[in-house]
Write a protein that holds these residues in place. Structure first.
Motif, PDB file in Angstrom:
ATOM      1  N   PHE A   1      71.091  15.061 187.029  1.00 21.11           N
ATOM      2  CA  PHE A   1      69.846  15.217 186.292  1.00 21.11           C
ATOM      3  C   PHE A   1      70.034  16.198 185.145  1.00 21.11           C
TER       4      PHE A   1
ATOM      5  N   ARG B   1      60.358  13.802 192.820  1.00 19.06           N
ATOM      6  CA  ARG B   1      59.450  13.761 191.671  1.00 19.06           C
ATOM      7  C   ARG B   1      59.467  12.391 190.997  1.00 19.06           C
TER       8      ARG B   1
ATOM      9  N   ASN C   1      64.233  16.493 192.190  1.00 20.87           N
ATOM     10  CA  ASN C   1      64.138  15.502 191.117  1.00 20.87           C
ATOM     11  C   ASN C   1      63.953  14.091 191.640  1.00 20.87           C
TER      12      ASN C   1
ATOM     13  N   TRP D   1      68.273  20.818 193.959  1.00 21.02           N
ATOM     14  CA  TRP D   1      67.960  20.307 192.616  1.00 21.02           C
ATOM     15  C   TRP D   1      67.836  18.786 192.636  1.00 21.02           C
TER      16      TRP D   1
END
Length: 325
Positions: free
Chosen positions: A42, A27, A24, A20
């Motif tokens: 996040f 990205r 993130n 995860w």
């Protein structure tokens, strides 16, 4: 821990959290490389504290299994309220879970109490520091583990400690270097590696068919331990552990870098396209509206820059490129 499920379950949790974070961070960096800022956790789209609540729930389940569900009397103490030797490792494992529970709980509290952009740097730094303390506690308890350090399980723990050290170091570096993508990238990959290695430990140490040749499972102090018939068999088993660790290190590296290349291609192209489109619109407004319209255009662009999730550098820098083309 001390069983197949006790390693696979937390290992799967580490893997999911690490993945995860990796997704993130990649990205964010691909979409806005010039203004990238590392976040300690996040927010989920529907539940802001979904990641942190998941960590807290997993830690509660782990503590319950270690101290109440796993022991035969459903509590880890002797009748005289002392800790028996065969339950020392249960307390050690539960303390690791309590450390990560503390991290997640304080992350939520700090986010609520220290809201606002001015307090963001301090808030994120404190959150990272508590995370580093949790990883440090994990390293310390595995390093001083009450179980045998000389057998195969000890070799697995030794190599796990090397990965945990990377997690500790990169978490501390993230406080001083919040804009370093590589620090966040390595930290996320190390958390994934922790999860994968815990899962591998669970299967390799408590699946009879996967026990190395010349070794066997032996019941000691209430839990199964891998023992070997000779020093030669033990040496071979440890060498196999080292080889397996090396293979998974390569696989995690390939997976992480491959994921980076794939996501950069997706989010990087999207960010560039949107920036060029805005720059082209700005030029059109300048040609049609003159100076007065140009002022309004700049205001709109400034407003859009603060609200847009995808932002790459200064939009004006693309204007000369468009003119030359």
């Amino acid at each position: 821990m001390g069983t197949l499920v006790g390693h696979v379950a937390p290992g799967f949790g580490f893997f999911l959290i690490g993945l995860w974070h990796l997704l993130n961070h990649i990205r964010l960096h691909a979409a806005q490389p010039g203004s990238y800022y590392s976040l300690p956790w996040f927010a989920a789209s529907r539940l802001r504290y979904g990641e942190l609540l998941t960590i807290m729930a997993g830690c509660c389940a782990s503590v319950a299994m270690e101290l109440f569900v796993g022991p035969s009397r459903h509590q880890p103490l002797d009748p005289d309220w002392t800790i028996p030797s065969n339950h020392l490792h249960n307390f050690e494992h539960s303390l690791i879970s309590i450390s990560f529970f503390t991290y997640a709980a304080f992350a939520i509290v700090l986010d609520k109490v220290m809201a606002g952009p001015k307090a963001a740097r301090t808030r994120d730094g404190l959150t990272q520091l508590i995370g580093a303390v949790a990883f440090g506690q994990q390293f310390l308890l595995f390093h001083l583990h009450s179980t045998d350090h000389m057998g195969i399980e000890g070799q697995y723990h030794l190599l796990l400690q090397a990965v945990i050290v990377v997690s500790v170091a990169t978490t501390l570096l993230g406080i001083a270097l919040p804009r370093s993508f590589l620090v966040s990238f390595v930290r996320s990959a190390s958390i994934i590696f922790q999860g994968v290695w815990l899962v591998i430990m669970g299967f390799m140490l408590w699946t009879p068919g996967l026990i190395p040749k010349g070794c066997f499972l032996n019941l000691e102090e209430g839990h199964q331990v891998v023992r070997c018939h000779s020093e030669e068999a033990l040496h071979r088993a440890k060498s196999l552990v080292n080889i397996g660790f090396s293979w998974f290190l390569i696989l995690i590296t390939v997976f992480s870098v491959g994921l980076y290349l794939a996501l950069v291609k997706i989010y990087g192209e999207t960010a560039e396209y949107q920036s060029l489109t805005k720059a082209a619109a700005e030029l059109d407004e300048e040609e049609d509206g003159g100076e007065s319209d140009d002022v309004e255009s700049q205001k709109k662009i400034k407003f859009g820059e603060t609200k847009s999730f995808i932002h790459v550098g200064n939009l004006k820098t693309f204007a000369p490129i468009d003119i030359e083309r």
